[in-house]
Write a protein that holds these residues in place. Structure first.
Motif, PDB file in Angstrom:
ATOM      1  N   PHE A 199       0.837  -1.200   0.000  1.00 19.18           N
ATOM      2  CA  PHE A 199       0.000   0.000   0.000  1.00 19.18           C
ATOM      3  C   PHE A 199       0.870   1.246   0.000  1.00 19.18           C
ATOM      4  O   PHE A 199       0.655   2.170  -0.785  1.00 19.18           O
ATOM      5  N   ARG A 200       1.886   1.260   0.863  1.00 20.42           N
ATOM      6  CA  ARG A 200       2.752   2.428   0.976  1.00 20.42           C
ATOM      7  C   ARG A 200       3.540   2.675  -0.310  1.00 20.42           C
ATOM      8  O   ARG A 200       3.645   3.799  -0.773  1.00 20.42           O
ATOM      9  N   THR A 201       4.091   1.614  -0.909  1.00 18.41           N
ATOM     10  CA  THR A 201       4.898   1.814  -2.105  1.00 18.41           C
ATOM     11  C   THR A 201       4.040   2.159  -3.319  1.00 18.41           C
ATOM     12  O   THR A 201       4.498   2.871  -4.207  1.00 18.41           O
ATOM     13  N   ARG A 202       2.822   1.688  -3.366  1.00 14.67           N
ATOM     14  CA  ARG A 202       1.953   1.990  -4.511  1.00 14.67           C
ATOM     15  C   ARG A 202       1.304   3.354  -4.424  1.00 14.67           C
ATOM     16  O   ARG A 202       1.011   3.976  -5.437  1.00 14.67           O
TER      17      ARG A 202
ATOM     18  N   LEU B 120       0.026   5.243   7.115  1.00 15.43           N
ATOM     19  CA  LEU B 120      -0.536   3.947   6.734  1.00 15.43           C
ATOM     20  C   LEU B 120      -1.858   3.732   7.448  1.00 15.43           C
ATOM     21  O   LEU B 120      -1.990   4.049   8.638  1.00 15.43           O
ATOM     22  N   PRO B 121      -2.852   3.177   6.762  1.00 16.20           N
ATOM     23  CA  PRO B 121      -4.120   2.869   7.440  1.00 16.20           C
ATOM     24  C   PRO B 121      -3.907   1.863   8.575  1.00 16.20           C
ATOM     25  O   PRO B 121      -3.020   1.006   8.514  1.00 16.20           O
TER      26      PRO B 121
ATOM     27  N   TRP C 291       2.506   1.533  12.078  1.00 13.83           N
ATOM     28  CA  TRP C 291       3.368   1.902  10.947  1.00 13.83           C
ATOM     29  C   TRP C 291       4.822   1.578  11.215  1.00 13.83           C
ATOM     30  O   TRP C 291       5.557   1.216  10.310  1.00 13.83           O
ATOM     31  N   ARG C 292       5.266   1.679  12.479  1.00 10.99           N
ATOM     32  CA  ARG C 292       6.665   1.360  12.795  1.00 10.99           C
ATOM     33  C   ARG C 292       6.974  -0.112  12.535  1.00 10.99           C
ATOM     34  O   ARG C 292       8.056  -0.456  12.081  1.00 10.99           O
TER      35      ARG C 292
ATOM     36  N   ARG D  93       9.860  -3.967   9.372  1.00 16.24           N
ATOM     37  CA  ARG D  93       9.876  -5.230   8.624  1.00 16.24           C
ATOM     38  C   ARG D  93      10.341  -4.996   7.196  1.00 16.24           C
ATOM     39  O   ARG D  93      11.099  -5.784   6.644  1.00 16.24           O
ATOM     40  N   PHE D  94       9.921  -3.900   6.594  1.00 18.44           N
ATOM     41  CA  PHE D  94      10.380  -3.543   5.248  1.00 18.44           C
ATOM     42  C   PHE D  94      11.904  -3.420   5.228  1.00 18.44           C
ATOM     43  O   PHE D  94      12.573  -3.979   4.369  1.00 18.44           O
TER      44      PHE D  94
END
Length: 131
Positions: A42-45, A53-54, A60-61, A66-67
């Motif tokens: 979602f974040r990258t798109r 982030l929803p 979000w952390r 994890r990313f």
């Protein structure tokens, strides 16, 4: 029901074997990989900041960490290598539709009442309005 930026069941089954074990070596239980991966996608798109982030993707952390961890340990590279091997097209081909606006003077606009000479105007001849 699958949302717009989330993996389908078939996509998830294809990627799941390349993700690290969900049992961490230390600490508590990890958040579900699929939920976190959907948050990353979602974040990258969409390009939203990590903090926006929803909530359905978790904190979000957690998604951000994890990313970064998957980038550092080669998980993304393994997934990409697998997906490239299963596609009929060349995934390294990219299309860039970036538009960069030029300053008005770079485009040959009038400057302080005078127009710059262009390459087709002979040297020594006056630009329009300079006669």
């Amino acid at each position: 029901m699958s949302r717009r930026f989330e993996l389908t069941d078939a996509e998830w089954e294809q990627i799941k074997p390349f993700l690290p074990a969900t049992e961490p070596r230390r600490g508590g239980r990890w958040r579900d990989h699929r939920q976190v991966l959907n948050g990353i996608l979602f974040r990258t798109r969409t390009g939203v900041p990590w903090r926006d982030l929803p909530e359905r993707y978790g904190p979000w952390r957690t998604v951000y960490k994890r990313f970064r961890r998957w980038e550092a340990d080669g998980t993304w590279h393994r997934i990409e290598a697998h997906l490239i091997g299963t596609q009929d097209t060349d995934l390294h081909t990219q299309i860039d539709s970036t538009a960069i606006r030029a300053h008005q003077h770079a485009a040959g606009a009038w400057k302080r009442g005078h127009r710059n000479r262009t390459h087709d105007a002979p040297r020594g001849s006056a630009a329009p309005g300079e006669a």
